[in-house]
Motif scaffolding. Structure first.
Motif, PDB file in Angstrom:
ATOM      1  N   GLU A   1       0.708  -1.120  -0.084  1.00 19.90           N
ATOM      2  CA  GLU A   1       0.059  -0.053   0.097  1.00 19.90           C
ATOM      3  C   GLU A   1       0.758   1.180   0.056  1.00 19.90           C
ATOM      4  O   GLU A   1       1.910   1.445   0.777  1.00 19.90           O
ATOM      5  CB  GLU A   1      -0.826   0.165   1.154  1.00 19.90           C
ATOM      6  CG  GLU A   1      -2.312  -0.657   1.111  1.00 19.90           C
ATOM      7  CD  GLU A   1      -2.922  -0.298  -0.057  1.00 19.90           C
ATOM      8  OE1 GLU A   1      -3.148   1.086  -0.285  1.00 19.90           O
ATOM      9  OE2 GLU A   1      -3.347  -1.113  -1.015  1.00 19.90           O
TER      10      GLU A   1
ATOM     11  N   LYS B   1      -8.603  -4.617  -8.359  1.00 19.29           N
ATOM     12  CA  LYS B   1      -7.284  -4.085  -8.603  1.00 19.29           C
ATOM     13  C   LYS B   1      -6.541  -5.093  -9.536  1.00 19.29           C
ATOM     14  O   LYS B   1      -6.063  -6.230  -8.982  1.00 19.29           O
ATOM     15  CB  LYS B   1      -6.532  -3.927  -7.306  1.00 19.29           C
ATOM     16  CG  LYS B   1      -5.137  -3.098  -7.459  1.00 19.29           C
ATOM     17  CD  LYS B   1      -4.800  -2.596  -6.116  1.00 19.29           C
ATOM     18  CE  LYS B   1      -3.363  -1.714  -6.332  1.00 19.29           C
ATOM     19  NZ  LYS B   1      -2.936  -1.539  -4.847  1.00 19.29           N
TER      20      LYS B   1
ATOM     21  N   HIS C   1      -7.434  -0.397 -12.011  1.00 15.48           N
ATOM     22  CA  HIS C   1      -8.565  -1.045 -11.477  1.00 15.48           C
ATOM     23  C   HIS C   1      -9.460  -1.364 -12.514  1.00 15.48           C
ATOM     24  O   HIS C   1      -9.714  -0.682 -13.567  1.00 15.48           O
ATOM     25  CB  HIS C   1      -9.252  -0.275 -10.572  1.00 15.48           C
ATOM     26  CG  HIS C   1      -8.653   0.038  -9.131  1.00 15.48           C
ATOM     27  ND1 HIS C   1      -8.917  -0.494  -7.867  1.00 15.48           N
ATOM     28  CD2 HIS C   1      -7.494   0.522  -9.070  1.00 15.48           C
ATOM     29  CE1 HIS C   1      -8.184  -0.214  -6.993  1.00 15.48           C
ATOM     30  NE2 HIS C   1      -7.018   0.459  -7.488  1.00 15.48           N
TER      31      HIS C   1
ATOM     32  N   GLU D   1      -4.936   4.542 -12.403  1.00 15.16           N
ATOM     33  CA  GLU D   1      -5.279   5.663 -11.201  1.00 15.16           C
ATOM     34  C   GLU D   1      -3.906   6.523 -11.511  1.00 15.16           C
ATOM     35  O   GLU D   1      -2.787   6.328 -11.339  1.00 15.16           O
ATOM     36  CB  GLU D   1      -4.843   5.167  -9.941  1.00 15.16           C
ATOM     37  CG  GLU D   1      -4.964   6.250  -8.787  1.00 15.16           C
ATOM     38  CD  GLU D   1      -5.028   5.695  -7.586  1.00 15.16           C
ATOM     39  OE1 GLU D   1      -4.836   4.491  -7.342  1.00 15.16           O
ATOM     40  OE2 GLU D   1      -4.539   6.702  -6.620  1.00 15.16           O
TER      41      GLU D   1
ATOM     42  N   GLY E   1      -8.551   8.896  -9.384  1.00 11.75           N
ATOM     43  CA  GLY E   1      -8.499   8.360  -8.002  1.00 11.75           C
ATOM     44  C   GLY E   1      -9.629   8.258  -7.315  1.00 11.75           C
ATOM     45  O   GLY E   1      -9.899   7.401  -6.619  1.00 11.75           O
ATOM     46  N   ASP E   2     -10.778   9.220  -7.478  1.00  7.61           N
ATOM     47  CA  ASP E   2     -11.885   9.452  -6.702  1.00  7.61           C
ATOM     48  C   ASP E   2     -12.470   7.994  -7.377  1.00  7.61           C
ATOM     49  O   ASP E   2     -13.401   7.307  -6.470  1.00  7.61           O
ATOM     50  CB  ASP E   2     -12.473  10.345  -7.076  1.00  7.61           C
ATOM     51  CG  ASP E   2     -12.016  11.769  -6.452  1.00  7.61           C
ATOM     52  OD1 ASP E   2     -11.225  11.371  -5.429  1.00  7.61           O
ATOM     53  OD2 ASP E   2     -12.410  12.793  -6.680  1.00  7.61           O
TER      54      ASP E   2
ATOM     55  N   HIS F   1     -11.543   4.525  -5.749  1.00  3.79           N
ATOM     56  CA  HIS F   1     -11.843   4.609  -4.321  1.00  3.79           C
ATOM     57  C   HIS F   1     -13.567   4.033  -4.294  1.00  3.79           C
ATOM     58  O   HIS F   1     -13.830   3.808  -2.989  1.00  3.79           O
ATOM     59  CB  HIS F   1     -11.457   5.446  -3.953  1.00  3.79           C
ATOM     60  CG  HIS F   1      -9.772   5.655  -3.434  1.00  3.79           C
ATOM     61  ND1 HIS F   1      -9.312   6.520  -4.252  1.00  3.79           N
ATOM     62  CD2 HIS F   1      -9.334   4.639  -2.839  1.00  3.79           C
ATOM     63  CE1 HIS F   1      -7.810   6.047  -3.860  1.00  3.79           C
ATOM     64  NE2 HIS F   1      -7.928   5.136  -2.895  1.00  3.79           N
ATOM     65  N   ARG F   2     -14.117   4.328  -5.303  1.00  2.00           N
ATOM     66  CA  ARG F   2     -15.537   3.746  -5.242  1.00  2.00           C
ATOM     67  C   ARG F   2     -15.675   2.351  -5.030  1.00  2.00           C
ATOM     68  O   ARG F   2     -14.958   1.410  -5.911  1.00  2.00           O
ATOM     69  CB  ARG F   2     -16.101   3.957  -6.384  1.00  2.00           C
ATOM     70  CG  ARG F   2     -16.311   5.514  -6.589  1.00  2.00           C
ATOM     71  CD  ARG F   2     -17.433   5.965  -5.807  1.00  2.00           C
ATOM     72  NE  ARG F   2     -17.151   7.539  -5.258  1.00  2.00           N
ATOM     73  CZ  ARG F   2     -17.947   8.601  -5.076  1.00  2.00           C
ATOM     74  NH1 ARG F   2     -18.895   8.269  -5.505  1.00  2.00           N
ATOM     75  NH2 ARG F   2     -17.254   9.703  -5.044  1.00  2.00           N
ATOM     76  N   GLN F   3     -16.410   1.777  -4.096  1.00  2.00           N
ATOM     77  CA  GLN F   3     -16.476   0.394  -3.768  1.00  2.00           C
ATOM     78  C   GLN F   3     -17.829  -0.192  -4.297  1.00  2.00           C
ATOM     79  O   GLN F   3     -18.790   0.617  -4.578  1.00  2.00           O
ATOM     80  CB  GLN F   3     -16.464   0.199  -2.213  1.00  2.00           C
ATOM     81  CG  GLN F   3     -15.112   0.339  -1.627  1.00  2.00           C
ATOM     82  CD  GLN F   3     -14.031  -0.302  -2.537  1.00  2.00           C
ATOM     83  OE1 GLN F   3     -13.963  -1.362  -2.692  1.00  2.00           O
ATOM     84  NE2 GLN F   3     -12.942   0.736  -2.687  1.00  2.00           N
TER      85      GLN F   3
END
Ligand SMILES: Cc1cc2nc3c(=O)[nH]c(=O)nc-3n(C[C@H](O)[C@H](O)[C@H](O)COP(=O)(O)OP(=O)(O)OC[C@H]3O[C@@H](n4cnc5c(N)ncnc54)[C@H](O)[C@@H]3O)c2cc1C
Ligand SMILES: Cc1cc2nc3c(=O)[nH]c(=O)nc-3n(C[C@H](O)[C@H](O)[C@H](O)COP(=O)(O)O)c2cc1C
Ligand code: SF4
Ligand code: SF4
Ligand code: SF4
Ligand code: FES
Ligand code: FES
Lengths: 533, 269, 413
Positions: free
Chosen positions: A155, B9, B15, B65, B71-72, B75-77
């Motif tokens: 990470e 990922k 992703h 990314e 990036g936003d 980060h959405r799941q």
């Protein structure tokens, strides 16, 4: 003492390592973990040499030079082992761009580094333009690696203020731990884990601000890779401006090396690397200079709202507006953050031009909220110094400042001020000695330095004599200046060792309101582990 | 709102995002893209349609990314929503039986090339797929390529997986061996697409590259996606994104992509 | 060895340390004991207390004017903490990480003071030498390697345990006379001395005397006295891999040759034991072994390649067999073993069918079972469960095929 390196007889000093003697005589021995201000660590194994009478391949950085020593730095064994060692280092590092044979074409097509979320090669590495690993790889001509990649795929830690840590780029040279120990005795960033799990981080994986980090940034400065980086600076390119000047944030007077690209300051580092800076000097200047709501254009109240005007118009409006308040109905409030010259101009303006005895200069550390002397009806403020009700009682407010404030909302005129590295002149350090302040970058928008604005105002008030005299004085003073930078600090500045001593306001504005990271450097309690074993 | 169905990922910096967008899925064709806004205030970002499924009403994007907006998004799941998915946009590819079609992919193009190869195969072409990545662990979708390709070769620049080198090197080697290739499609970074064009040009093989300039409206109105192809100004969003790679002004594309670099850096903090 | 001394006769070590302290003028001593050895710690603690009670430790020892006391330090169990500079760091309360020498501990050791670091067994020998005189001591062993050494003799031999032998004794004597030779029906192949950092010495060299020099010459080390005997059932490549796996995990992680080099060597060893290596990989392995040995910072890294280097030196043909013939003569490397079912022997009991996790076995109860080689992952479960009375699963590796003798059980009653 004399030692022989590759048949050359060199003079060596007591306490010098073989590597240091060689480097001093321009004999290049590849090295990574060695740094002139640090004690030899001997971990990267790049500086191996052969020394007659010593078994194996000693590391030249950790071997003290001894009289009569005979050293060979370029034997076949040394070269092979050195190259293989670097190949091993590269296995854990994303090295595709290093060993890509289209490298040159790629560099020609896209010389700039490309911004990305996670670095997977030099092309999108914050370190691209100045990288020791890259240089060594090219020098040693490495084109193939012995086995597949050991990329860590860990990470990327972006949660800490100012400092980002991408453990995937780290080559575990240990310089960060060493410099942190050197500056702060107990290192915050340390090598953790063993064998294949070894990496650099904080004990128990705590965030930096829960681990005692003072955000001096020394680790970032010394990291030879893009692993530890300065969040603001990481995607800038090659500096086209470089200025050495005094840190304008507090009176510790640290000397900075300031880099800019295209009229934007992007990094400030310590000129004397043997002493740490505080988080303000090291990290806060560029973001504070370029935060979005900077006041950049002169504006004057026209009817109900402030309207953008030219400087000429602004000067005339302010001069006319202030004319009725000459005498003690006028006050000027400023703090000590400006240059000596700026403050001189502000004082001359108050006392000589406005004929007022109310020149109020807030001392550092004072609560920046002043009570005005009774009878004052008009003020010129250089920052956020007045409470709302004090403002309400005034007839005229002129704001000469860099950021919006309650005062700016009530102002008759807003005069945008150049700040920090946009100004030049002299700053006074904690011992009362004047230090040079050099301009590193042009002011944001149309902002001008305080004394320039003041002389403009005085001229507009018709007192060209005083204005001309003031300008002349200031120019000669800067020109003839013999003030010197503190190029070698005797001691670390207090805020660099204790973050609670870091100055929190500039011109009355909370620095953290503009640069949230600057607030986040304050120590936090270590989070309680979520799972208790 | 458009629901994120899955987020996987696939490489350290990319992703695979599957998003519910039934209208896009119903009408998508190979070579098209969609514009996506994560929330009402975010940038409009174009992504190549890497796959779609009319039955489930989902579309698949491979998202690299790079900065704030991407990036936003990554980060959405699953279960989270994004504000807008507009598409399909751009000109679908001309599909016919050309003979042998080579698909050269890199980066997010490893996903983008999938519908191209699949469609070309369905039209009766022999499909060869050469995909490149920086290192081991950055390849994905091998099973997809194998489902439509007559030959698949994976390369890495550092040699840690498959053959060391670039996808186009394999193409070059095949051409030298005398293999006949009738059409080449390439998706990836401008440099890699430019290299592909340089290799196919002397062989006079028609080569199409998916250009990725900055886009705003995606409807041919704003001109943000302007590029020069054969000395003519084209709008990538309506005239492309695929253009004749031999005619593209690659340097202009590179420069235009870096137009907002200051702002991009500043919002990254 | 060291543990047994501390458990059995800690007084000897304490006495040795006092003598050493007098010799060098030290006032403080430390015994570093692994947490995993609580008994050793406890016994030493008791012995220290006794010594203090008798005025043999502490201030003004036996009214001689000499001050010396000993403290026990518990080690956190990392192998590398045995390396002297790491040991010092550990006692100082830092992470147990080696640092480059010079300066050597004798110049700048614990807390920056000159420090003499010795092994428990070394110190236990000191009182004996003083008491009996150096000549008497030197009479044991051979020239340059006098006295005795304790070995932990384990592995494929009849008698295992701790043995104390005079230095200079041939390895053969230790293995065959004291160790009692090979197990039933086996042949001894080699002995690994010096623990995971040591090397593997083949049977042909068993006439070598056990001395520091001859072991070093043979590519191994004396170390703290491990002796692991292996027979023909052990694959040397697998053995080297086993030891290297240990050392690479124990690497402190500071220096690239050890941290990355040993890991890269493991990748190559994996390839060899899995049958995917080429001869070029073997060259690379040798090359890397050299770099790890020569470029590492501390003894852990420098000695980590020893098992590989020595097995390559003495058993190179086994490596080559693995690579070129995909053959593991010891039938240890599973990926190189093909399992087939002998039609004559299989009675269709289905035991193998049930344990195969990969559905590679085809067959109906009471019918012949067959292994689908494409699905087989070489786990060997079928071989293990096939009843010994049938021994129907046959193993092939390269050119070798092994049938097990069916074990005929005497019928009861
Ligand atoms: C037709 C097309 C298809 C694409 N398909 C994909 C895809 O399938 N997967 C994928 O990961 N990426 C794809 N891209 C690229 C993707 O749009 C950019 O990576 C994304 O815009 C970066 O936005 P950001 O805010 O995260 O980064 P920023 O920091 O804003 O930008 C980083 C980089 O992206 C470029 N960029 C910024 N804004 C835009 C924009 N609006 N349009 C194009 N480029 C921009 C910049 O020039 C810079 O090089 C495609 C681009 C185009 C034109
Ligand atoms: C990785 C490593 C592990 C070691 N472990 C031990 C150990 O467990 N016990 C020990 O006595 N010496 C160990 N040593 C050796 C010691 O550092 C030291 O050299 C030795 O104890 C010196 O004593 P001697 O001269 O009496 O043998 C180790 C060395 C290394 C490099
Ligand atoms: S910023 Fe300074 S205090 Fe913080 S980890 Fe780095 S060197 Fe240590
Ligand atoms: S983070 Fe940087 S300085 Fe620290 S060990 Fe890694 S490469 Fe070296
Ligand atoms: S050789 Fe291994 S254990 Fe020794 S310092 Fe290097 S990494 Fe650490
Ligand atoms: S520079 Fe000498 S070992 Fe790193
Ligand atoms: S994106 Fe606006 S014209 Fe293409």
């Amino acid at each position: 003492m004399k030692i022989t390196v590759n048949d050359q007889v060199l003079d060596a000093n007591e306490g010098e390592s073989v590597l240091e003697v060689a480097l001093r005589h321009d004999i290049e021995i590849p090295h990574i973990c060695y740094h002139p201000i640090l004690p030899a660590n001997g971990v990267c194994r790049m500086c191996l040499v052969e020394i007659d009478g010593i078994n194996g391949l000693p590391a030249s950085c950790s071997t003290p030079a001894a009289d009569g020593m005979v050293v060979h730095t370029e034997t076949e064994t040394v070269r092979n082992r050195r190259r293989e060692n670097l190949e091993l280092i590269l296995l854990e590092h994303p090295s595709s761009c290093l060993v890509c044979y289209k490298r040159e074409a790629c560099q020609t097509f896209r010389p700039e580094k490309e911004k990305t979320g996670v670095t997977t090669g030099c092309q999108n590495c914050p370190n691209k333009h100045d990288c020791e690993v890259q240089r060594l790889t090219l020098d040693l001509g490495i084109t193939d690696l012995p086995v597949g990649s050991f990329y860590r795929n860990a990470e990327f830690d972006r949660d800490d203020p100012f400092i980002e840590n991408d453990p995937n780029l780290c080559i575990l040279c240990g310089r960060c731990e060493q410099i942190c120990q050197y500056h702060h005795d107990t290192p915050v960033v340390v090598l953790t884990g063993r064998g294949p799990d070894a990496r650099v981080g904080q004990a128990f994986d705590l965030p930096l601000n829960a681990s005692g980090c003072t955000f001096c940034g020394a680790c970032v400065d010394l990291c030879p890779t893009g692993s530890l980086s300065d969040r603001f600076a990481r995607w800038y390119g090659v500096a086209d401006g470089l200025v050495k000047t005094t840190c304008p944030f507090c009176d510790a007077g640290c000397a900075l090396e300031v880099k800019s690209e295209g009229h934007r300051v992007f990094s400030a580092t310590a000129l004397d690397q043997t002493k740490p800076l505080c988080a303000l000097g090291r990290f806060t200047i560029p973001p504070f200079l370029s935060s979005r709501d900077r006041l950049t254009h002169p504006r004057v109240m026209a009817g109900e709202r402030l309207r953008e005007v030219t400087w000429e118009e602004a000067f005339t409006a302010v001069a006319d507006g202030l004319a009725p308040f000459k005498g003690d109905t006028f006050a000027l409030v400023c703090d000590r953050s400006g240059t000596v010259e700026d403050r001189h101009a502000l004082r001359v303006f108050t006392e000589e031009v406005m004929d007022s005895s109310h020149y109020i200069e807030i001392e550092d550390g004072e609560e920046p909220r002043v009570e005005l002397p009774t009878g004052v009806k008009a003020v010129l403020l250089t920052g956020d110094f007045l409470e709302a009700d004090a403002l309400d009682a005034l007839e005229m407010v002129v704001v000469l400042d860099c950021y919006p404030s309650p005062a700016a909302e009530k102002a008759t005129a807003i005069l945008p001020a150049a700040i920090l590295l946009e100004t030049k002149g002299h700053l006074v350090d904690e011992n009362g000695v004047e230090r040079p302040a050099k301009r590193a970058v042009r002011p944001a928008g149309q902002a001008k330095q305080d004394h320039e604005i003041i002389t403009g105002l005085i001229t507009a008030m018709g007192d060209e004599g005083t204005a001309g005299k003031l300008t002349g004085e200031i120019e000669t003073r800067i020109q003839d200046s013999e003030a010197e930078l503190i190029t070698e600090r005797a001691e670390a500045p207090a805020p660099a060792l204790d973050v609670t001593k870091i100055r929190t306001r500039y011109r009355g504005h909370l620095i953290a309101a503009r640069v949230p990271d600057a607030g986040a450097v304050q120590p936090v309690a270590a989070p309680v582990p979520s799972e208790v074993v | 709102m458009f629901r994120v169905v899955s987020n996987r990922k696939v490489t350290p910096n990319a992703h695979e995002m599957v998003v519910e967008a039934p209208e896009v899925a119903r009408t998508a064709q190979a070579g098209q893209f969609a514009l996506l806004m994560v929330d009402e205030h975010s940038e409009r970002i174009p992504y190549t349609l890497a796959d779609w499924d009319e039955a489930t009403g989902t579309v698949t994007f491979i998202v690299l990314e790079v900065g704030k907006s991407t990036g936003d998004f990554v980060h959405r799941q699953p279960g989270d929503e994004v504000a807008h998915v507009v598409g399909p946009l751009g000109m679908p590819l001309e599909v016919e039986n050309f003979g042998t079609v080579a698909c050269i992919g890199g980066c997010y193009g490893l996903g983008g090339i999938v519908p191209v190869g699949r469609t070309m195969k369905a039209a009766g072409n022999r499909v060869i797929t050469y995909v490149e990545a920086r290192m081991e662990g950055m390849h994905y979708y091998l099973d997809k390529y194998e489902s439509f390709s007559d030959e698949v070769v994976q390369t890495t620049t550092d040699g840690s997986n498959g053959i060391k080198g670039h996808g186009v090197d394999i193409l070059e080697a095949r051409l030298k061996e005398g293999v006949r290739v009738d059409r080449v499609f390439t998706i990836g970074c401008p440099f890699m697409m430019m290299l592909t064009a340089q290799v196919t040009k002397p062989h006079e093989i028609k080569t199409f590259a998916a250009l990725n300039p900055i886009m705003l409206d995606g409807t041919g109105m704003c001109g943000a996606c302007r590029c020069t192809v054969g000395e003519e100004t084209k709008f990538a969003c309506v005239d492309g994104p695929f253009f004749d790679a031999h005619e593209v002004d690659w340097h202009e594309l590179r420069d235009r992509r870096a137009a907002y670099i200051f702002t991009e850096r500043d919002v990254c903090k | 060895m060291d543990r047994s001394i501390l458990e059995g006769n800690p007084h000897l070590v304490i006495e040795g340390m006092v003598i050493a302290a007098i010799a060098i003028g030290a006032t403080e001593g430390f015994i570093f004991v692994r947490t995993e050895y609580p008994l050793a710690r406890k016994h030493t603690e008791v012995a220290l207390q006794h010594a203090r009670n008798h005025g043999l430790l502490g201030k003004n020892i036996l009214a001689s004017g000499i001050d010396f006391d000993i403290e026990i330090v518990r080690g956190a169990g990392a192998y590398v903490c045995g390396e002297e500079t790491a040991l010092i760091a550990s006692i100082e309360g830092r992470r147990g990480m080696p640092r480059p020498r010079p300066p050597y501990p004798v110049e700048k050791g614990l807390w920056g003071r000159p420090t003499c670091i010795n092994n428990v067994e070394t110190l236990a020998n000191v009182p004996i030498i003083i008491e009996q005189g150096s000549e008497a001591y030197a009479a044991i062993g051979v020239e340059g390697n006098s006295g005795t050494k304790i070995f932990s003799l384990v592995g494929k031999i009849r008698n295992t345990g701790l043995v104390e032998v005079p230095l200079g004794i041939p390895i053969r004597k230790v293995v065959y006379d004291i160790g009692g030779g090979p197990l039933e029906g086996q042949k001894i192949k080699a002995v690994q001395t010096g623990g995971p950092s040591g090397g593997c010495i083949p049977e042909e060299l068993f006439d070598l005397p056990v001395t520091f020099d001859s072991l070093t010459e043979a590519g191994s080390i004396m170390g703290s006295g491990g002796m692991i005997v292996i027979d023909e059932e052990t694959c040397v490549v697998d053995l080297a891999k086993y030891f290297l796996t240990f050392t690479q995990e124990e690497s402190c992680g500071q220096c690239p040759p050890c941290r990355v080099g040993s890991r890269a060597m493991l990748v190559l060893l994996d390839r060899i034991t899995e049958g995917t290596a080429t001869m070029a990989d073997l060259d690379k392995l040798e090359q890397l072994a050299g770099t790890v040995r020569e470029a590492s910072l501390c003894g852990l890294g420098k000695n980590a390649p020893n098992p590989v280097i020595t097995t390559l030196r003495y058993f190179r043909e086994e490596y080559v067999e693995h690579i070129e013939k995909k053959q593991c003569r010891a039938f240890t490397c599973k990926q190189l073993i093909t399992y087939t079912i002998d039609e004559e022997r299989c009675n269709g009991c289905g035991a193998c069918f049930r344990v195969c996790n990969d559905d590679a076995i085809i067959g109906e109860p009471k019918q012949l079972h067959v292994i689908d080689q494409d699905r087989c992952v070489h786990c060997g479960n079928c071989f293990v469960v096939c009843p010994p009375s049938l021994a129907a699963v046959v193993r092939t590796s390269g050119e070798l095929t092994r049938y097990e003798e069916p074990v005929v059980k005497a019928k009861k009653g």
